[in-house]
Write a protein that holds these residues in place. Sequence first.
Motif, short mmCIF file in Angstrom:
data_model
loop_
_atom_site.label_atom_id
_atom_site.label_comp_id
_atom_site.label_asym_id
_atom_site.label_seq_id
_atom_site.Cartn_x
_atom_site.Cartn_y
_atom_site.Cartn_z
N LEU A 39 0.82 -1.22 0.00
CA LEU A 39 0.00 0.00 0.00
C LEU A 39 0.85 1.26 0.00
CD1 LEU A 39 -2.71 -1.09 2.60
CD2 LEU A 39 -2.99 -0.88 0.12
N GLY A 40 2.18 1.09 0.12
CA GLY A 40 3.09 2.24 0.09
C GLY A 40 3.39 2.82 1.46
N TYR A 41 3.13 2.07 2.53
CA TYR A 41 3.39 2.56 3.89
C TYR A 41 4.49 1.73 4.52
CZ TYR A 41 -0.97 5.03 3.24
OH TYR A 41 -1.95 5.84 2.75
N GLU A 42 5.65 2.37 4.76
CA GLU A 42 6.77 1.69 5.40
C GLU A 42 6.66 1.83 6.92
OE1 GLU A 42 7.75 5.74 5.78
OE2 GLU A 42 7.10 4.77 3.95
N SER A 43 7.59 1.23 7.63
CA SER A 43 7.50 1.17 9.09
C SER A 43 7.44 2.54 9.74
CB SER A 43 8.66 0.36 9.66
OG SER A 43 9.90 0.94 9.30
N LEU A 44 8.16 3.52 9.22
CA LEU A 44 8.11 4.87 9.80
C LEU A 44 6.71 5.47 9.69
CD1 LEU A 44 9.71 7.08 11.19
CD2 LEU A 44 10.35 7.95 8.96
N ALA A 45 6.07 5.28 8.55
CA ALA A 45 4.71 5.79 8.37
C ALA A 45 3.75 5.07 9.33
CB ALA A 45 4.25 5.59 6.93
N LEU A 46 3.98 3.79 9.57
CA LEU A 46 3.11 3.05 10.49
C LEU A 46 3.31 3.49 11.93
CD1 LEU A 46 3.15 -0.48 8.90
CD2 LEU A 46 1.37 1.26 8.80
N LEU A 61 -0.17 1.81 22.38
CA LEU A 61 0.06 0.67 21.49
C LEU A 61 1.53 0.27 21.58
CD1 LEU A 61 -1.86 1.96 18.35
CD2 LEU A 61 -2.70 0.41 20.12
N ASP A 62 1.78 -1.01 21.65
CA ASP A 62 3.13 -1.55 21.70
C ASP A 62 3.80 -1.38 20.33
OD1 ASP A 62 4.79 -4.35 21.22
OD2 ASP A 62 5.08 -3.45 23.21
N ASP A 63 5.00 -0.79 20.31
CA ASP A 63 5.70 -0.56 19.04
C ASP A 63 5.94 -1.87 18.29
OD1 ASP A 63 5.77 2.16 19.40
OD2 ASP A 63 7.85 2.22 20.09
N ASP A 64 6.28 -2.94 19.00
CA ASP A 64 6.50 -4.23 18.34
C ASP A 64 5.22 -4.73 17.69
OD1 ASP A 64 9.18 -4.33 19.02
OD2 ASP A 64 8.81 -5.43 20.88
N ALA A 65 4.09 -4.53 18.35
CA ALA A 65 2.80 -4.97 17.79
C ALA A 65 2.49 -4.17 16.53
CB ALA A 65 1.68 -4.80 18.81
N LEU A 66 2.84 -2.88 16.53
CA LEU A 66 2.63 -2.06 15.33
C LEU A 66 3.46 -2.57 14.16
CD1 LEU A 66 2.55 1.58 16.73
CD2 LEU A 66 0.68 0.33 15.67
N VAL A 67 4.73 -2.88 14.42
CA VAL A 67 5.62 -3.34 13.37
C VAL A 67 5.19 -4.73 12.88
CG1 VAL A 67 8.00 -4.03 12.86
CG2 VAL A 67 7.55 -1.94 14.13
N ASP A 68 4.72 -5.56 13.80
CA ASP A 68 4.29 -6.92 13.44
C ASP A 68 2.96 -6.93 12.68
OD1 ASP A 68 6.55 -7.95 14.61
OD2 ASP A 68 5.55 -8.53 16.47
N ALA A 69 2.18 -5.88 12.80
CA ALA A 69 0.88 -5.80 12.10
C ALA A 69 1.17 -5.47 10.64
CB ALA A 69 0.00 -4.74 12.75
N ARG A 70 1.19 -6.48 9.80
CA ARG A 70 1.59 -6.32 8.40
C ARG A 70 0.45 -5.87 7.49
NH1 ARG A 70 6.22 -5.39 7.72
NH2 ARG A 70 6.14 -6.17 5.62
N THR A 71 -0.79 -5.97 7.97
CA THR A 71 -1.95 -5.62 7.15
C THR A 71 -2.88 -4.71 7.95
OG1 THR A 71 -3.28 -7.48 7.93
CG2 THR A 71 -1.88 -7.88 5.99
#
Length: 89
Positions: A39-46, A61-71
């Motif tokens: 979708l064009g959103y990298e980890s920094l945007a997330l 929100l846990d930062d690891d959970a944000l990074v692990d949420a791929r969709t």
Amino acid sequence: MSATEFTVDDLKRILREGAGADEGVDLDGDILDTDFDSLGYESLALLETGSRIERELGVTLDDDALVDARTPRALIEVVNGALVPSGIA
């Protein structure tokens, strides 16, 4: 936005406000199971998206959970999990 449920429409709005939308991506389509990278959103945007969600909803929100949420579906589940009132199983 409902205080008890975070929806795909809420996520789309926050993505557009925070990081914009890639011209080649239609966020109005069925994106629930599409990888954020596609979708064009990298980890920094997330991480920015996560910060906006935290501010709007007053959750942490846990930062690891944000990074692990791929969709989007996975991220919505993380957010809704944080919205569950404590003490309720």
